[in-house]
Design an enzyme around this catalytic site. Structure first.
Site, short mmCIF file in Angstrom:
data_model
loop_
_atom_site.label_atom_id
_atom_site.label_comp_id
_atom_site.label_asym_id
_atom_site.label_seq_id
_atom_site.Cartn_x
_atom_site.Cartn_y
_atom_site.Cartn_z
N ASP A 13 40.40 32.37 47.15
CA ASP A 13 39.35 31.84 48.01
C ASP A 13 39.72 31.85 49.48
OD1 ASP A 13 38.04 31.35 45.60
OD2 ASP A 13 38.98 29.38 45.42
N LYS A 16 38.43 36.89 50.77
CA LYS A 16 38.60 38.33 50.47
C LYS A 16 37.27 39.06 50.46
CE LYS A 16 40.63 37.11 46.66
NZ LYS A 16 40.78 35.65 46.86
N LYS A 18 34.60 38.41 52.25
CA LYS A 18 34.17 38.68 53.63
C LYS A 18 35.01 39.81 54.25
CE LYS A 18 33.97 36.92 58.22
NZ LYS A 18 34.09 35.84 59.18
N GLY A 40 35.25 34.54 42.55
CA GLY A 40 33.99 34.25 43.22
C GLY A 40 34.18 34.64 44.67
N HIS A 41 33.58 35.75 45.08
CA HIS A 41 33.75 36.25 46.44
C HIS A 41 32.43 36.11 47.20
CE1 HIS A 41 37.48 38.91 45.41
NE2 HIS A 41 37.57 37.69 44.94
N THR A 128 39.11 28.94 34.47
CA THR A 128 37.67 29.00 34.73
C THR A 128 36.88 29.05 33.42
OG1 THR A 128 37.76 31.40 34.87
CG2 THR A 128 38.02 30.18 36.94
N ARG A 142 47.90 44.32 22.08
CA ARG A 142 47.28 45.55 21.61
C ARG A 142 46.19 45.35 20.56
NH1 ARG A 142 53.20 47.49 21.05
NH2 ARG A 142 53.22 45.25 20.67
N GLN A 223 41.63 36.85 42.79
CA GLN A 223 42.67 35.81 42.78
C GLN A 223 43.65 36.05 43.94
OE1 GLN A 223 41.88 37.42 39.49
NE2 GLN A 223 40.24 35.99 39.84
N THR A 300 33.12 27.86 39.62
CA THR A 300 32.98 26.68 38.76
C THR A 300 32.42 25.47 39.51
OG1 THR A 300 35.26 26.05 39.26
CG2 THR A 300 34.91 27.37 37.28
N VAL A 413 36.30 33.37 62.37
CA VAL A 413 35.91 32.18 63.14
C VAL A 413 34.59 31.58 62.63
CG1 VAL A 413 37.22 32.76 65.22
CG2 VAL A 413 34.90 33.68 64.93
P1 GDP Z 1 37.31 34.84 48.21
O1 GDP Z 1 37.32 34.41 46.77
O2 GDP Z 1 38.67 35.11 48.74
O3 GDP Z 1 36.36 35.97 48.49
O4 GDP Z 1 36.76 33.58 49.04
P2 GDP Z 1 35.52 32.62 48.63
O5 GDP Z 1 34.26 33.34 48.89
O6 GDP Z 1 35.74 32.04 47.28
O7 GDP Z 1 35.74 31.42 49.63
C1 GDP Z 1 35.79 31.65 51.01
C2 GDP Z 1 34.69 30.82 51.68
O8 GDP Z 1 34.94 30.77 53.06
C3 GDP Z 1 33.31 31.41 51.53
O9 GDP Z 1 32.37 30.37 51.48
C4 GDP Z 1 33.14 32.23 52.81
O10 GDP Z 1 31.76 32.37 53.20
C5 GDP Z 1 33.86 31.36 53.79
N1 GDP Z 1 34.52 32.05 54.92
C6 GDP Z 1 35.18 33.25 54.92
N2 GDP Z 1 35.73 33.46 56.14
C7 GDP Z 1 35.44 32.38 56.88
C8 GDP Z 1 35.77 31.98 58.22
O11 GDP Z 1 36.46 32.67 58.97
N3 GDP Z 1 35.29 30.75 58.62
C9 GDP Z 1 34.53 29.94 57.82
N4 GDP Z 1 34.12 28.77 58.30
N5 GDP Z 1 34.22 30.29 56.58
C10 GDP Z 1 34.67 31.49 56.11
P1 IMO Z 2 39.03 34.41 43.79
O1 IMO Z 2 39.07 35.89 43.50
C1 IMO Z 2 40.75 30.50 43.00
C2 IMO Z 2 42.49 29.88 39.02
C3 IMO Z 2 41.82 28.89 38.09
C4 IMO Z 2 43.01 28.41 37.30
C5 IMO Z 2 43.87 29.67 37.15
C6 IMO Z 2 43.69 30.38 35.82
O2 IMO Z 2 37.66 33.90 44.07
O3 IMO Z 2 40.02 34.04 44.82
P2 IMO Z 2 41.74 31.87 34.80
O4 IMO Z 2 40.31 31.53 34.48
O5 IMO Z 2 41.90 32.99 35.76
O6 IMO Z 2 42.58 32.03 33.57
O7 IMO Z 2 42.32 30.53 35.52
O8 IMO Z 2 43.48 30.51 38.21
N1 IMO Z 2 41.61 30.94 39.54
C7 IMO Z 2 41.17 31.00 40.80
N2 IMO Z 2 41.32 30.12 41.83
N3 IMO Z 2 40.10 31.65 43.19
C8 IMO Z 2 39.96 32.54 42.19
O9 IMO Z 2 39.43 33.76 42.37
C9 IMO Z 2 40.46 32.22 40.91
N4 IMO Z 2 40.49 32.83 39.71
C10 IMO Z 2 41.20 32.06 38.89
O10 IMO Z 2 41.20 27.85 38.82
O11 IMO Z 2 43.76 27.49 38.05
MG MG Z 3 36.70 32.86 45.54
#
Ligand code: GDP
Ligand code: IMO
Ligand code: MG
Length: 428
Positions: A13, A16, A18, A40-41, A128, A142, A223, A300, A413
């Site tokens: 999170d 990635k 963005k 969740g991206h 998750t 396997r 992840q 989640t 930013v």
């Molecule tokens: P990912 O899983 O790495 O793609 O990240 P997520 O989407 O789960 O979480 C990143 C959150 O931060 C999302 O709600 C994005 O819209 C937000 N985000 C990404 N870059 C920035 C930033 O530079 N500033 C702010 N305020 N939010 C950001």
């Molecule tokens: P993105 O790609 C944050 C965490 C789960 C749990 C552990 C194992 O959005 O960054 P799993 O269901 O993969 O067996 O759970 O990994 N986890 C994440 N935490 N961002 C994610 O993906 C995640 N994918 C799995 O919360 O602790």
């Molecule tokens: Mg995410």
């Protein structure tokens, strides 16, 4: 610049989605190499917010070919739901290509994921619940089902029966659940075949041919480093190779062909699920970070654990991934703090550790050694040039760069697509 990996440097999170979207117009292919719909991206385009789970973020950029690589585990029900949801919003998903060697997540693995967690009790991972771990376990033992198996009915039946032979004993005798009928699973998987068939290809060949032609391929990690099954805080990890090295095994593109590794690093730290988190804040500061950063899981909805920037983790991520560039995200979230603590090293029983301790127990016992950097109060969401950032924000970026050991090339930013400061272009 033909091949670049976008990898999470912390616990996921980081932004990635963005970062991937940002590079969209400059790339020809966006490939997922690990994980599944545990990810969740988020991509924000104008007024529209897209939450992508299984599909590569590149699907939102016209002209980009999105690819699901062999290292991904695919829940077919989710795949088609996600495609339909995007299509309903006018996104063209017709170019999606899926590896014939990717494993599918049969519905029984969602059940097994949830019951295993329940039985772990206090030691649960906080997964998750999407069946990710059991599906990778099946791959390694396997008894997994690959996308290509769906196109060979006798083989599919044989493999599902084989997988369920052991699992049904476990489900009935250990977990007190009903046995699963292999015919039901086969019928469910086969129901996806007509829609799936046109998408399936030898994606390793496709991507290597693209690189031969001089096209640009972006590998979008799911992840992150600290959730990697080999390099993360095991067992509090996911079950795949989330690090940059996973891009090679998870797609069939050799490591010599990868030119750049961009690590996405949040300006502070968050974690979802269980496991050690040295800089975690259980107090009002943690709540303030969560609120300012909107730190709730995209998959989640769980509140994310929040804490200060952790340099040993950032340094480790730089090393393990062979990072060439850092994308520092969410700097704007730190606006308004008088001082910002950054963890420069760990204290383990009176001993200073500048590097992540090799023993997991030491990480559990470590306490952060903080340095305090001056904060800033000006809104930075409209800033687009490094020189226009407040001096204290510039200093924070420089400190991250020094602590992590690699250049910060892009700074986030704000959540919007254009809310970035580019110091060095990542592609081109
Ligand atoms: P990912 O899983 O790495 O793609 O990240 P997520 O989407 O789960 O979480 C990143 C959150 O931060 C999302 O709600 C994005 O819209 C937000 N985000 C990404 N870059 C920035 C930033 O530079 N500033 C702010 N305020 N939010 C950001
Ligand atoms: P993105 O790609 C944050 C965490 C789960 C749990 C552990 C194992 O959005 O960054 P799993 O269901 O993969 O067996 O759970 O990994 N986890 C994440 N935490 N961002 C994610 O993906 C995640 N994918 C799995 O919360 O602790
Ligand atoms: Mg995410």
């Amino acid at each position: 610049m033909p091949a670049i990996v976008v990898v999470g440097a912390q616990w996921g999170d980081e932004g990635k989605g963005k970062a991937t979207d940002l590079l969209g117009p400059d790339v020809d292919y966006v490939v997922k190499y690990n994980g599944g719909n545990n990810a969740g991206h988020t991509v924000v385009i104008g007024e529209d917010t897209y939450a992508l789970h299984l599909l590569p973020s590149g699907i939102l950029t016209p002209g980009v070919t999105p690819v699901i690589g062999n290292g991904v585990v695919v829940d077919l029900e989710v795949l088609f739901q996600e495609i339909d949801a995007l299509a309903a919003r006018g996104i063209d998903t017709s170019r999606l290509v899926v590896s014939a060697n990717a494993h599918v997540i049969p519905s029984y693995n969602r059940t097994i994921d949830k019951v295993t967690e329940r039985f772990l009790g206090k030691r649960q991972i906080g997964t998750t619940g999407r069946g990710i771990g059991p599906t990778y376990a099946d791959k390694m033992t396997r008894v997994g089902i690959r996308v290509q198996d769906l196109f060979d009915p006798p083989i599919l039946r044989q493999k599902v029966e084989g997988a369920l032979m052991g699992k049904n004993h476990l489900l009935v005798k250990v977990y007190n659940r009903r046995a699963i009928d292999p015919a039901e699973i086969v019928a469910e998987l086969e129901s996806y075949v007509p829609r799936l068939a046109p998408m399936v290809a030898d994606t390793a060949l496709l991507l290597n041919d693209a690189l031969d032609r001089g096209q640009t391929v972006l590998f979008e990690g799911g992840q992150a480093t600290m959730l990697d099954v080999d390099h993360g805080t095991y067992p509090f990890v996911t079950s795949s190779s989330a690090c940059a090295g996973g891009a090679a095994t998870g797609t069939g593109v050799g490591p010599t062909r990868i030119d750049r590794v961009a690590a996405v690093l949040k300006a502070y730290a968050t974690r979802v699920g269980s496991g050690p988190f040295v800089t975690e804040l259980d107090d009002a500061d943690g709540q303030r970070l969560r609120k300012a950063g909107g730190e709730y899981g995209v998959t989640t909805g769980r509140p994310r654990r929040c804490g200060w920037f952790d340099a040993p983790v950032a340094r480790y991520a730089t090393r393990i991934n062979g990072v060439t560039d850092i994308v520092l995200t969410k700097l704007d979230v730190l606006t308004g703090w008088e001082e910002i603590p950054v963890c420069v090293a760990y204290d383990v029983d009176g001993v200073r550790h500048d590097q992540l301790p090799v023993s997991q127990s030491d990480i559990h016992h470590a306490t952060p050694i903080y340095e305090r950097l001056p904060g800033w109060s000006q809104d930075i969401t409209g800033v687009r040039a490094f020189a226009d950032l407040p001096a204290a924000a510039q200093r924070y970026v420089e400190a991250v760069q020094d602590l992590a050991g690699q250049r910060v090339s892009v700074i986030g930013v704000g959540p919007a697509r254009d809310a970035i400061v580019v110091r060095h272009r990542l592609v081109g």
